[in-house]
Design an enzyme around this catalytic site. Structure first.
Site, PDB file in Angstrom:
ATOM      1  N   TYR A   1      25.165  63.300   8.149  1.00  0.00           N
ATOM      2  CA  TYR A   1      24.064  62.367   7.890  1.00  0.00           C
ATOM      3  C   TYR A   1      22.995  62.461   8.961  1.00  0.00           C
ATOM      4  O   TYR A   1      23.195  63.084  10.004  1.00  0.00           O
ATOM      5  CB  TYR A   1      24.586  60.928   7.762  1.00  0.00           C
ATOM      6  CG  TYR A   1      24.812  60.214   9.073  1.00  0.00           C
ATOM      7  CD1 TYR A   1      25.944  60.446   9.836  1.00  0.00           C
ATOM      8  CD2 TYR A   1      23.865  59.307   9.557  1.00  0.00           C
ATOM      9  CE1 TYR A   1      26.137  59.773  11.040  1.00  0.00           C
ATOM     10  CE2 TYR A   1      24.053  58.637  10.758  1.00  0.00           C
ATOM     11  CZ  TYR A   1      25.192  58.874  11.493  1.00  0.00           C
ATOM     12  OH  TYR A   1      25.374  58.220  12.683  1.00  0.00           O
TER      13      TYR A   1
ATOM     14  N   ARG B   1      18.417  69.369  11.899  1.00  0.00           N
ATOM     15  CA  ARG B   1      19.737  69.003  12.430  1.00  0.00           C
ATOM     16  C   ARG B   1      20.719  68.713  11.294  1.00  0.00           C
ATOM     17  O   ARG B   1      21.898  69.015  11.389  1.00  0.00           O
ATOM     18  CB  ARG B   1      19.620  67.807  13.385  1.00  0.00           C
ATOM     19  CG  ARG B   1      20.914  67.565  14.158  1.00  0.00           C
ATOM     20  CD  ARG B   1      20.760  66.550  15.259  1.00  0.00           C
ATOM     21  NE  ARG B   1      20.400  65.238  14.745  1.00  0.00           N
ATOM     22  CZ  ARG B   1      20.124  64.178  15.503  1.00  0.00           C
ATOM     23  NH1 ARG B   1      20.138  64.285  16.812  1.00  0.00           N
ATOM     24  NH2 ARG B   1      19.812  63.018  14.959  1.00  0.00           N
TER      25      ARG B   1
ATOM     26  N   LYS C   1      26.637  65.844  13.313  1.00  0.00           N
ATOM     27  CA  LYS C   1      26.402  64.414  13.041  1.00  0.00           C
ATOM     28  C   LYS C   1      27.145  64.119  11.742  1.00  0.00           C
ATOM     29  O   LYS C   1      26.569  64.160  10.655  1.00  0.00           O
ATOM     30  CB  LYS C   1      24.902  64.138  12.947  1.00  0.00           C
ATOM     31  CG  LYS C   1      24.566  62.672  13.105  1.00  0.00           C
ATOM     32  CD  LYS C   1      23.116  62.489  13.486  1.00  0.00           C
ATOM     33  CE  LYS C   1      22.671  61.049  13.388  1.00  0.00           C
ATOM     34  NZ  LYS C   1      23.418  60.085  14.170  1.00  0.00           N
TER      35      LYS C   1
ATOM     36  N   GLU D   1      28.374  60.241  25.897  1.00  0.00           N
ATOM     37  CA  GLU D   1      27.286  59.530  25.202  1.00  0.00           C
ATOM     38  C   GLU D   1      27.792  58.190  24.695  1.00  0.00           C
ATOM     39  O   GLU D   1      28.991  57.910  24.733  1.00  0.00           O
ATOM     40  CB  GLU D   1      26.781  60.366  24.016  1.00  0.00           C
ATOM     41  CG  GLU D   1      27.854  60.589  22.965  1.00  0.00           C
ATOM     42  CD  GLU D   1      27.381  61.411  21.764  1.00  0.00           C
ATOM     43  OE1 GLU D   1      26.188  61.650  21.622  1.00  0.00           O
ATOM     44  OE2 GLU D   1      28.263  61.794  20.968  1.00  0.00           O
TER      45      GLU D   1
ATOM     46  N   LEU E   1      26.046  64.574  21.048  1.00  0.00           N
ATOM     47  CA  LEU E   1      25.040  64.943  20.052  1.00  0.00           C
ATOM     48  C   LEU E   1      23.742  65.143  20.827  1.00  0.00           C
ATOM     49  O   LEU E   1      23.368  64.285  21.643  1.00  0.00           O
ATOM     50  CB  LEU E   1      24.867  63.818  19.022  1.00  0.00           C
ATOM     51  CG  LEU E   1      23.802  64.094  17.965  1.00  0.00           C
ATOM     52  CD1 LEU E   1      24.290  65.117  16.947  1.00  0.00           C
ATOM     53  CD2 LEU E   1      23.402  62.811  17.238  1.00  0.00           C
TER      54      LEU E   1
HETATM   55  N1  PDD Z   1      22.608  57.626  16.057  1.00  0.00           N
HETATM   56  N2  PDD Z   1      24.704  60.124  19.909  1.00  0.00           N
HETATM   57  C1  PDD Z   1      25.254  59.583  18.803  1.00  0.00           C
HETATM   58  C2  PDD Z   1      26.737  59.553  18.682  1.00  0.00           C
HETATM   59  C3  PDD Z   1      24.446  59.071  17.774  1.00  0.00           C
HETATM   60  O1  PDD Z   1      25.006  58.552  16.678  1.00  0.00           O
HETATM   61  C4  PDD Z   1      23.030  59.103  17.949  1.00  0.00           C
HETATM   62  C5  PDD Z   1      22.104  58.580  16.893  1.00  0.00           C
HETATM   63  C6  PDD Z   1      22.492  59.659  19.119  1.00  0.00           C
HETATM   64  C7  PDD Z   1      21.010  59.753  19.347  1.00  0.00           C
HETATM   65  O2  PDD Z   1      20.404  60.680  18.461  1.00  0.00           O
HETATM   66  P1  PDD Z   1      18.880  60.571  18.023  1.00  0.00           P
HETATM   67  O3  PDD Z   1      18.055  60.416  19.269  1.00  0.00           O
HETATM   68  O4  PDD Z   1      18.611  61.865  17.364  1.00  0.00           O
HETATM   69  O5  PDD Z   1      18.770  59.388  17.138  1.00  0.00           O
HETATM   70  C8  PDD Z   1      23.366  60.170  20.067  1.00  0.00           C
HETATM   71  C9  PDD Z   1      21.810  57.179  14.945  1.00  0.00           C
HETATM   72  C10 PDD Z   1      20.606  56.401  15.340  1.00  0.00           C
HETATM   73  C11 PDD Z   1      22.700  56.485  13.941  1.00  0.00           C
HETATM   74  O6  PDD Z   1      23.888  56.733  13.966  1.00  0.00           O
HETATM   75  O7  PDD Z   1      22.195  55.745  13.099  1.00  0.00           O
END
Ligand code: PDD
Length: 298
Positions: A31, A50, A149, A182, A206
């Protein structure tokens, strides 16, 4: 509310997925989450790239061209008449008999949900949020690579449960080697000895799109940025801590376990420049659209 489901935009009540969907049965799918600012989907190309990368890492072929997928997201946005929104794009392995074999599923399920963006409380940005380092360790890269993801979020949910028990908003997991990784939905940064530090992808994270932008902005502002291996003592001795993701942007952290931090200048500056970056992106997209319209009218 309208939802995109396998090529059709339908009222949310009709957006129903089979109980035999392998996304539901096994968390088998991928997703993306995107944020829409005044009708413009921020960093759409990076998110789509991605998504396809995650899909390819689990051997899932998305049966749609990227352009068509982008158009479908915009169509769902328009159907919901939303300008500031949250987009959740899910692609699961699809419907199939019970069993782990991906070949049991012949067609992936594609869902696009667009919702009004729930703004985070202002107090979070003003005072910072609290964070813990939980007992739950991050999945090993060699087990489930966090660069995927995926719909398989139990690792992060277990850490989130610990955070909630300890009255914290977010939990930053260590990997099995004791290095910071993270948060459950975010990347983490801290400022220490004049260097902006963030765990490197090699630690098992991620590679957040917001994280990448913040690293570039910080370097542009003249800060030294180190992507490396850090322990919890490194974050405890930092002067500023913040987390990043697509929806929360740059969010200050005021507490990690028992250690307190002020909402500092660097965090505020990076949030301000991030917002400027968003505005510049929107202006660019609009200028491109305008040019396109002019060309098509000539
Ligand atoms: N989550 N690490 C994890 C485990 C995440 O689920 C996310 C983002 C990030 C940050 O990624 P980005 O900057 O590309 O949003 C790091 C999204 C917001 C979610 O799960 O809805």
């Amino acid at each position: 509310m309208y939802v995109y489901l396998n090529g059709k935009i339908v009222p949310s009540k009709e957006a129903v997925v089979s109980v035999f969907d392998h996304g539901f049965l096994y968390g088998d799918g991928v997703y993306e989450t995107m944020r829409v600012y005044d009708g413009v989907i921020f960093m759409i190309d990076e998110h789509i790239r991605r998504l396809y990368r995650s899909a390819s890492m689990i051997g899932l072929t998305i049966p749609l061209e990227t352009d068509l997928l982008k158009i479908s997201i915009y169509e769902t946005l328009i159907a919901n008449r939303l300008k500031n929104a949250y987009v959740r794009l899910t692609v699961s392995r699809g419907h199939g008999d019970i069993g782990l074999d991906p070949e049991l599923c012949t067609k992936p399920t594609i869902v696009i949900i667009v919702q009004k963006l729930k703004e985070y409380p202002r107090a979070f940005y003003k005072n910072g949020i609290s964070l813990i380092i939980p007992e739950t360790r991050k999945n090993l890269r060699e087990a489930i690579n966090p660069r995927i993801k995926s719909l398989n979020f139990l690792n992060n949910i277990l850490a989130k449960i610990e955070a909630k028990k300890r009255d914290a908003y977010e939990a930053v997991m260590l990997n099995v080697y004791g290095k910071l990784t993270e948060g459950t939905i975010s990347n983490v940064f801290f400022y220490e000895n004049g260097i902006l530090c963030t765990p490197s992808p090699a630690c098992g994270i991620l590679d957040g799109i917001t994280r990448g932008i913040v690293i570039d902005l910080a370097r542009r502002e003249g800060f030294k940025v180190e992507e490396g291996e850090f322990t919890k003592d490194d974050i405890y001795s930092a002067v500023e801590v913040f987390i990043t993701n697509t929806t929360l942007e740059v969010m200050p952290v005021s507490k990690v376990d028992d250690q307190g931090y002020a909402v500092g200048k660097i965090t505020k500056l990076l949030h301000k420049t991030y917002r400027q970056e968003v505005n510049a992106y929107m202006a660019n997209v609009r200028a491109g659209l305008f040019q396109h319209l002019r060309k098509s009218m000539c």
